[in-house]
Enzyme design. Structure first.
Site, short mmCIF file in Angstrom:
data_model
loop_
_atom_site.label_atom_id
_atom_site.label_comp_id
_atom_site.label_asym_id
_atom_site.label_seq_id
_atom_site.Cartn_x
_atom_site.Cartn_y
_atom_site.Cartn_z
N HIS A 49 0.87 -1.19 0.00
CA HIS A 49 0.00 0.00 0.00
C HIS A 49 0.90 1.23 0.00
O HIS A 49 2.02 1.21 0.51
CB HIS A 49 -0.86 -0.04 1.27
CG HIS A 49 -1.93 1.00 1.34
ND1 HIS A 49 -1.67 2.31 1.67
CD2 HIS A 49 -3.27 0.92 1.18
CE1 HIS A 49 -2.80 3.00 1.69
NE2 HIS A 49 -3.79 2.19 1.39
N ASP B 259 3.16 -4.41 7.80
CA ASP B 259 1.87 -3.72 7.67
C ASP B 259 0.79 -4.76 7.89
O ASP B 259 0.52 -5.59 7.02
CB ASP B 259 1.77 -3.09 6.28
CG ASP B 259 0.39 -2.50 5.98
OD1 ASP B 259 -0.51 -2.59 6.85
OD2 ASP B 259 0.20 -1.96 4.88
N GLN C 72 -4.54 -5.58 7.03
CA GLN C 72 -5.45 -6.65 6.60
C GLN C 72 -5.23 -7.91 7.44
O GLN C 72 -6.18 -8.61 7.79
CB GLN C 72 -5.24 -6.96 5.11
CG GLN C 72 -5.44 -5.78 4.18
CD GLN C 72 -6.84 -5.19 4.22
OE1 GLN C 72 -7.81 -5.89 4.48
NE2 GLN C 72 -6.94 -3.90 3.95
N LYS D 216 -10.42 -0.77 10.05
CA LYS D 216 -10.59 -1.98 9.25
C LYS D 216 -11.01 -3.18 10.11
O LYS D 216 -11.42 -4.20 9.57
CB LYS D 216 -9.30 -2.30 8.49
CG LYS D 216 -8.89 -1.23 7.48
CD LYS D 216 -7.65 -1.61 6.72
CE LYS D 216 -7.06 -0.45 5.96
NZ LYS D 216 -7.94 0.08 4.91
N CYS E 208 -4.57 2.49 -3.77
CA CYS E 208 -3.33 2.99 -3.15
C CYS E 208 -2.21 1.97 -3.30
O CYS E 208 -1.44 1.72 -2.36
CB CYS E 208 -3.56 3.32 -1.67
SG CYS E 208 -4.64 4.72 -1.40
#
Length: 420
Positions: A137, A214, A217, A240, A378
């Site tokens: 991202h 990251d 998710q 999220k 993104c």
């Protein structure tokens, strides 16, 4: 830590067996209609909806206990501080951190990555290497570009395989003694591919490099144990994972946080300020300058409570069943192209309709009440690697049902017939 875990166990609601309809009933927005059709919300990778428990917790805190946190001696300040720090403790317990002191509360994952990148920049030298991947991202690309531009470091890119997974052999070859940071997504926000992060951490640490993952998710679709993973930094956002916007998390190991200089200056992050010098607070407070997102932290704590009240194994199995059902239904459909087919991927489906722009597809789906994302997500370097400028993306959550997938598939067939 035993005392903290005991207190959290006493606070935690009982776990209930997975039931998609019971879960749906907890989300007020899912009862609305769009263009006269029932809302089918499949834009969860961008931002998930909020259960009533989160909405109510934030409203109740604002009604009864709101005040600024830390340093205050009055009742409301003490109650607000307790609620804020309880949220930090819940996060630590949720991801398997060693203590609450390993949790920095930020405005989001983007701020968390920028915080780390700014700190690491202060010890980078020309010729040092930062390794990221084509899956990232922009939030895990731009801060490292900026770090490289400031310092003369070299930004290197790990490629992906044809099925959308990270090419682990090429990644391994790119990690050298010059590598100072490896920053990789745990799970792709476009393709859903899940990386072997434990192996990546081992490769990087063997060469003396730090690792940032990251987890925006990953933390939603898997059970996370940061201690077992072993990364120096793990970041994610609240919105999220059924929590509010404006709140995120930076987990850092004690050694990594201790070595990281402060990023922003102001209140809370200091120890002593005089005309001659400044001394800084200990982590995590060193990185939390100014008034934090107090109500949002309460909401994040409530979201974690809600998640932990669910049957996690049942929830994750449900999402995988939805993913498999959708991928099988779309596989081989004339005019529909799928992106990201790596084994073990998470509940995200990226696709295009031949000859149609994803924006047009998304707008036609919206007329049927189906909300999907369309664009580059993104992730423009990933789009380049895939040979496209954009895709449409359907992403699932705990409240997604098979009936909704059928409505999506029917709406997509209708859009495809209209566009082709």
């Amino acid at each position: 830590m035993v005392e903290v875990q005991s207190r959290l166990s006493a606070m935690a609601p009982p776990v209930t067996p997975f039931n998609s309809q019971v879960i749906r009933d907890a989300f007020p927005i899912l009862g609305r209609r769009v263009h006269g059709k029932p809302l089918v919300y499949l834009d969860n990778a961008a931002s998930a909806q909020k259960p009533e428990a989160v909405i109510s917790a934030m409203a109740q805190f604002q009604r009864t206990s709101y005040a600024n946190v830390h340093r205050g001696l009055h009742t409301l300040a003490n109650e607000a501080t307790q609620a804020f720090e309880d949220a930090r403790t819940k996060v630590a317990h949720f991801i398997g951190a060693g203590s609450a002191e390993e949790i920095v509360l930020t405005k989001g994952a983007t701020e968390a990555i920028n915080l780390v990148a700014a700190g690491i920049s202060q010890r980078l030298e020309p010729g040092d290497e930062i390794l990221i991947s084509e899956l990232e991202h922009h939030a895990n690309i731009v801060p490292w570009h900026m770090a490289a531009q400031r310092t003369g470091a070299i930004l290197k890119w790990a490629p992906i395989t044809p099925d959308g997974a990270l090419d682990m052999d090429k990644l391994s070859a790119l990690i050298t003694p010059r590598t100072k940071m490896v920053a990789i997504s745990h799970m792709s926000n476009v393709l859903g591919s899940v990386q072997d992060v434990t192996a990546i951490v081992a490769m990087a640490h063997a060469q003396g490099a730090l690792v940032l993952l990251d987890g925006c998710q990953g933390v939603v679709h898997q059970s996370i144990d940061v201690h077992a993973i072993g990364a120096d930094f793990y970041v994610f956002s609240g919105h999220k994972m059924y929590g509010p916007t404006g709140i995120g998390v930076l987990h850092g190991t004690p050694a990594a946080l201790d070595a990281l200089p402060p990023w922003q200056g102001g209140g809370e992050m200091i120890e002593i300020v005089s005309k001659e010098r400044i001394t800084y607070n200990v982590p995590p407070f060193r990185f939390e300058a100014g008034t934090p997102a107090i109500t949002e932290a309460v909401g994040l704590g409530a979201a974690i409570d809600w998640i932990q009240s669910q049957d996690q194994a049942g929830l994750h199995a449900h999402e995988q069943a939805l993913l498999n059902y959708t991928m099988e239904a779309l596989h081989g459909v004339n005019g529909v192209r799928l992106y990201g087919t790596a084994p073990g991927k998470g509940a995200i489906v990226a696709f295009n309709v031949d000859g149609a722009h994803p924006h047009d597809v998304a707008q036609l789906l919206d007329r049927s009440g189906v909300a999907v994302r369309a664009g580059h997500h993104c992730a423009q370097p990933l789009m380049t690697a895939l040979g496209v400028t954009a895709t449409a993306r359907a992403s699932f959550a705990a409240y997604t049902t098979f009936e909704e997938v059928d409505l999506f598939l029917a709406a997509l067939a209708k859009a495809r017939n209209f566009l082709l």
